[in-house]
Design a protein around this motif. Structure first.
Motif, PDB file in Angstrom:
ATOM      1  N   GLY A  65      -3.968   8.603   1.238  1.00  0.00           N
ATOM      2  CA  GLY A  65      -3.784   7.435   0.365  1.00  0.00           C
ATOM      3  C   GLY A  65      -4.340   6.166   0.993  1.00  0.00           C
ATOM      4  N   ARG A  66      -5.419   6.327   1.798  1.00  0.00           N
ATOM      5  CA  ARG A  66      -5.941   5.182   2.560  1.00  0.00           C
ATOM      6  C   ARG A  66      -6.964   4.358   1.794  1.00  0.00           C
ATOM      7  NH1 ARG A  66      -3.535   2.703   6.326  1.00  0.00           N
ATOM      8  NH2 ARG A  66      -5.475   2.095   7.356  1.00  0.00           N
ATOM      9  N   SER A  67      -7.268   4.633   0.589  1.00  0.00           N
ATOM     10  CA  SER A  67      -8.145   3.823  -0.296  1.00  0.00           C
ATOM     11  C   SER A  67      -9.441   3.413   0.371  1.00  0.00           C
ATOM     12  CB  SER A  67      -7.367   2.564  -0.764  1.00  0.00           C
ATOM     13  OG  SER A  67      -7.144   1.692   0.313  1.00  0.00           O
TER      14      SER A  67
ATOM     15  N   THR B  96      -4.752  -5.021  11.122  1.00  0.00           N
ATOM     16  CA  THR B  96      -5.561  -5.354   9.941  1.00  0.00           C
ATOM     17  C   THR B  96      -5.657  -4.088   9.092  1.00  0.00           C
ATOM     18  OG1 THR B  96      -7.680  -4.587  10.812  1.00  0.00           O
ATOM     19  CG2 THR B  96      -6.984  -6.840  11.414  1.00  0.00           C
ATOM     20  N   HIS B  97      -6.117  -4.244   7.837  1.00  0.00           N
ATOM     21  CA  HIS B  97      -6.379  -3.064   7.001  1.00  0.00           C
ATOM     22  C   HIS B  97      -7.875  -3.026   6.713  1.00  0.00           C
ATOM     23  CE1 HIS B  97      -6.470  -0.111   3.790  1.00  0.00           C
ATOM     24  NE2 HIS B  97      -5.240   0.235   4.146  1.00  0.00           N
ATOM     25  N   PRO B  98      -8.521  -1.850   6.854  1.00  0.00           N
ATOM     26  CA  PRO B  98      -9.982  -1.793   6.685  1.00  0.00           C
ATOM     27  C   PRO B  98     -10.471  -2.329   5.340  1.00  0.00           C
ATOM     28  CG  PRO B  98      -9.046   0.427   7.004  1.00  0.00           C
ATOM     29  CD  PRO B  98      -7.957  -0.539   7.240  1.00  0.00           C
TER      30      PRO B  98
ATOM     31  N   ARG C  24       0.854  -1.195   0.000  1.00  0.00           N
ATOM     32  CA  ARG C  24       0.000   0.000   0.000  1.00  0.00           C
ATOM     33  C   ARG C  24       0.897   1.255   0.000  1.00  0.00           C
ATOM     34  NH1 ARG C  24      -5.353  -1.409   0.789  1.00  0.00           N
ATOM     35  NH2 ARG C  24      -5.663  -3.587   1.396  1.00  0.00           N
ATOM     36  N   LEU C  25       0.322   2.392  -0.296  1.00  0.00           N
ATOM     37  CA  LEU C  25       1.158   3.600  -0.451  1.00  0.00           C
ATOM     38  C   LEU C  25       0.585   4.765   0.343  1.00  0.00           C
ATOM     39  CD1 LEU C  25       1.747   3.126  -4.275  1.00  0.00           C
ATOM     40  CD2 LEU C  25       3.411   2.746  -2.417  1.00  0.00           C
ATOM     41  N   CYS C  26       0.414   4.569   1.637  1.00  0.00           N
ATOM     42  CA  CYS C  26      -0.093   5.664   2.465  1.00  0.00           C
ATOM     43  C   CYS C  26       0.938   6.783   2.421  1.00  0.00           C
ATOM     44  CB  CYS C  26      -0.343   5.179   3.887  1.00  0.00           C
ATOM     45  SG  CYS C  26      -1.449   3.757   3.924  1.00  0.00           S
ATOM     46  N   THR C  27       0.478   7.982   2.221  1.00  0.00           N
ATOM     47  CA  THR C  27       1.398   9.096   1.916  1.00  0.00           C
ATOM     48  C   THR C  27       2.245   9.533   3.111  1.00  0.00           C
ATOM     49  OG1 THR C  27      -0.374  10.659   2.427  1.00  0.00           O
ATOM     50  CG2 THR C  27      -0.135   9.990   0.110  1.00  0.00           C
ATOM     51  N   TYR C  28       1.854   9.145   4.331  1.00  0.00           N
ATOM     52  CA  TYR C  28       2.598   9.551   5.547  1.00  0.00           C
ATOM     53  C   TYR C  28       3.537   8.442   6.013  1.00  0.00           C
ATOM     54  CZ  TYR C  28      -0.941   6.410   7.209  1.00  0.00           C
ATOM     55  OH  TYR C  28      -1.737   5.302   7.357  1.00  0.00           O
ATOM     56  N   CYS C  29       3.665   7.361   5.212  1.00  0.00           N
ATOM     57  CA  CYS C  29       4.336   6.167   5.734  1.00  0.00           C
ATOM     58  C   CYS C  29       5.576   5.783   4.920  1.00  0.00           C
ATOM     59  CB  CYS C  29       3.374   4.981   5.736  1.00  0.00           C
ATOM     60  SG  CYS C  29       4.132   3.479   6.398  1.00  0.00           S
ATOM     61  N   ILE C  30       6.626   5.422   5.606  1.00  0.00           N
ATOM     62  CA  ILE C  30       7.915   5.081   4.992  1.00  0.00           C
ATOM     63  C   ILE C  30       8.138   3.561   4.987  1.00  0.00           C
ATOM     64  CG2 ILE C  30       9.239   5.158   7.142  1.00  0.00           C
ATOM     65  CD1 ILE C  30      10.448   6.689   3.839  1.00  0.00           C
ATOM     66  N   ILE C  31       7.236   2.808   5.615  1.00  0.00           N
ATOM     67  CA  ILE C  31       7.491   1.367   5.816  1.00  0.00           C
ATOM     68  C   ILE C  31       7.717   0.589   4.522  1.00  0.00           C
ATOM     69  CG2 ILE C  31       6.480  -0.774   6.678  1.00  0.00           C
ATOM     70  CD1 ILE C  31       5.394   0.793   9.042  1.00  0.00           C
ATOM     71  N   PRO C  32       6.905   0.804   3.463  1.00  0.00           N
ATOM     72  CA  PRO C  32       7.176   0.030   2.237  1.00  0.00           C
ATOM     73  C   PRO C  32       8.618   0.216   1.737  1.00  0.00           C
ATOM     74  CG  PRO C  32       5.020   1.042   2.127  1.00  0.00           C
ATOM     75  CD  PRO C  32       5.681   1.612   3.341  1.00  0.00           C
ATOM     76  N   THR C  33       9.177   1.403   1.955  1.00  0.00           N
ATOM     77  CA  THR C  33      10.569   1.638   1.552  1.00  0.00           C
ATOM     78  C   THR C  33      11.534   0.874   2.456  1.00  0.00           C
ATOM     79  OG1 THR C  33       9.875   3.878   0.994  1.00  0.00           O
ATOM     80  CG2 THR C  33      12.258   3.476   1.149  1.00  0.00           C
TER      81      THR C  33
HETATM   82  S1  SF4 Z   1       0.623   2.747   7.022  1.00  0.00           S
HETATM   83 FE1  SF4 Z   1       0.540   0.551   6.945  1.00  0.00          FE
HETATM   84  S2  SF4 Z   1      -0.646   0.148   5.080  1.00  0.00           S
HETATM   85 FE2  SF4 Z   1       0.064   2.202   4.925  1.00  0.00          FE
HETATM   86  S3  SF4 Z   1       1.976   2.087   3.773  1.00  0.00           S
HETATM   87 FE3  SF4 Z   1       2.482   2.047   5.965  1.00  0.00          FE
HETATM   88  S4  SF4 Z   1       2.631  -0.114   6.498  1.00  0.00           S
HETATM   89 FE4  SF4 Z   1       1.530   0.046   4.551  1.00  0.00          FE
END
Ligand code: SF4
Length: 466
Positions: A279-281, A240-242, A158-167
């Protein structure tokens, strides 16, 4: 070598530390809980938000003191802070005390790093997306808690705009189902009483497998196999993701009494414009329908969520929408974060950043509202009897544990007034007192009807909450 690990951040980091400790022990190194006598110190860092990154640097500097005052001669930084700043030319210069920086993709190479066997470069950053799952032949070094986390996947698509985790963790890789079950059973055989499934998004499990295996399959298999090994052991899942928490999953929870009716659903916000900018879809209506579905399908459901205040562009009206939503849904547990900006986030480029004091005021307003909600919910537990996992004995006559609707480290606890209980065991507790976040009670003589005592509480809530 005598090795000490300081773990910061989330449950996935906890698992990584236990994997690294397990590998070091298997390679003949001695593990210690005292950094002063450690010859090698690992700091497994987090950098999800700037406060976490600050804490990581403070911890590294604190551990570095043992290079002068203790036995330490090798200070190693692993985890998300190292990964996030891997391309920063000043990384090594900024922290000269550190002997090696190891990325999130290199936990499996920790023995070489500690032993300095090969000319291990000062920095080790393989692509985190290529990291597989630990081979189960090498035991994790558990912390001794009655609960243990089990990863079901790594990374996030997922590509939440405030999140760096996927990177930092790469794209999602779902772990083979049988490996998850094998590890859970091995933990149960070691006396673990609660298996907690974790990932960036547990319910996104299988989306990268394209073979129809969904998270409900993980729950079905693990519930059945763990129940056969020890029917008392609880199973919980977090993060979980909604968008992927389906009715099939909720049905699976309802049909298996060893799975906690506990739904951790980070929504981050409730205003549709904010959700889009994040970017929470999902939209507010999706969230309302989701929580209504969960409560209709599983009336025992305990709900936890986390939200962000002060995200760029958040107006008073949007915040009011969030506050109204929190007061309407009445979550059992709520976590609130103020937006944490950073130049490597997509959200950094968004307009209308919110002043920190406004974000903090909104944070405090939400927490004040939640405190009332939480106390009201806790009051309704008084008179009910619940199974409680006993975890601590802070003083004579007082024990601390958790019910199925209380997750470790983030939720309130259950105080038990008793002369003698064994930690790591289950006891039936009749709730006699309720506080803002915690409840208290005494050991119940009469047996419990089911995993949640069928009392007025259940009937009343099933009707009037979203
Ligand atoms: S907030 Fe969670 S769902 Fe969103 S990009 Fe980060 S790890 Fe993924």
């Amino acid at each position: 070598m005598i090795v000490y690990v300081e773990t910061l951040g989330c449950s996935r980091n906890q698992v990584d530390s236990e994997i690294m400790l397990g590998k070091l022990a298997a390679a003949g190194h001695t593990l210690t809980c005292d950094p002063a006598c450690a010859q090698a110190i690992l700091v497994n860092t987090c950098s999800f938000i700037s406060a976490a990154a600050d804490e990581a640097v403070d911890t590294i500097l604190e551990m570095a003191r043992y290079k002068n005052q203790g036995a330490c001669r090798r200070l190693i930084v692993t985890g998300c802070l190292a990964q996030r700043y891997k391309d920063d030319p000043d990384l090594t210069g900024t922290l000269p005390e550190v002997d090696a920086f190891v990325g999130t993709g290199a936990c499996e190479q920790i023995v070489d790093v500690v032993e300095e066997k090969r000319s291990v470069p000062l920095t080790l950053f393989p692509d985190p997306g290529t990291r597989g799952f630990q081979n189960l032949s090498v035991d994790r070094a558990l912390t001794g808690d009655p609960f243990a986390f089990v990863k079901v996947s790594e990374g996030c698509n997922r590509l939440c705009t405030y999140c760096i985790i996927p990177t930092l963790r790469g794209r999602q890789r779902s772990r083979p189902l049988e490996e998850i079950c094998t590890e859970a059973l091995s933990l149960v055989s070691k006396g673990v009483k609660e298996i907690i499934l974790t990932a960036e998004n547990t319910t996104d499990y299988g989306q990268d497998l394209n073979d129809g295996t969904g998270f409900h399959k993980v729950l079905e298999n693990i519930s059945c196999q763990v129940a056969a090994a020890n029917p008392d052991v609880w199973i919980r899942f977090l993060y979980t993701h909604p968008k992927s928490l389906t009715q099939k999953i909720v049905h699976t929870v309802k049909q298996n009494s060893n799975i906690c009716s506990y739904y951790d659903v980070p929504i981050q916000h409730a205003d549709t414009t904010m959700l889009r900018r994040m970017g929470r879809s999902c939209r507010q209506k999706n969230l309302e329908d989701l929580f209504f579905m969960i409560r209709q399908t599983d009336p025992d459901a305990a709900l936890r969520t986390t939200v962000i205040t002060g995200f760029p562009g958040e107006t008073d009206a949007m915040f009011t929408t969030l506050l109204d939503f929190i007061q309407k849904v009445k979550f059992d547990h709520l976590g609130v974060f103020t937006y944490s900006d950073a130049s490597d986030l997509v959200s950094h480029a968004l307009q209308n950043h919110v002043p920190q004091d406004v974000a903090q005021l909104r944070h405090d307003t939400l927490m004040a509202a939640q405190e009332k909600i939480s106390e009201q919910i806790n009051q309704k537990h008084v008179g009910s009897i619940y199974p409680v996992l006993v975890e601590e004995n802070p003083e004579p006559g007082l024990f601390i544990g958790r019910t199925m609707f209380q997750a470790p480290e983030v939720d309130g606890v259950t105080f038990i007034y008793s002369k003698g209980l064994a930690t790591g065991t289950f006891v039936q507790v009749k709730i006699t007192d309720a506080f803002a976040y915690d409840i208290a009670g005494e050991v119940a003589e009469e047996p419990v009807a089911n995993r949640f005592a069928a009392t007025a509480y259940e009937n009343e809530t099933a009707g009037n909450r979203v």
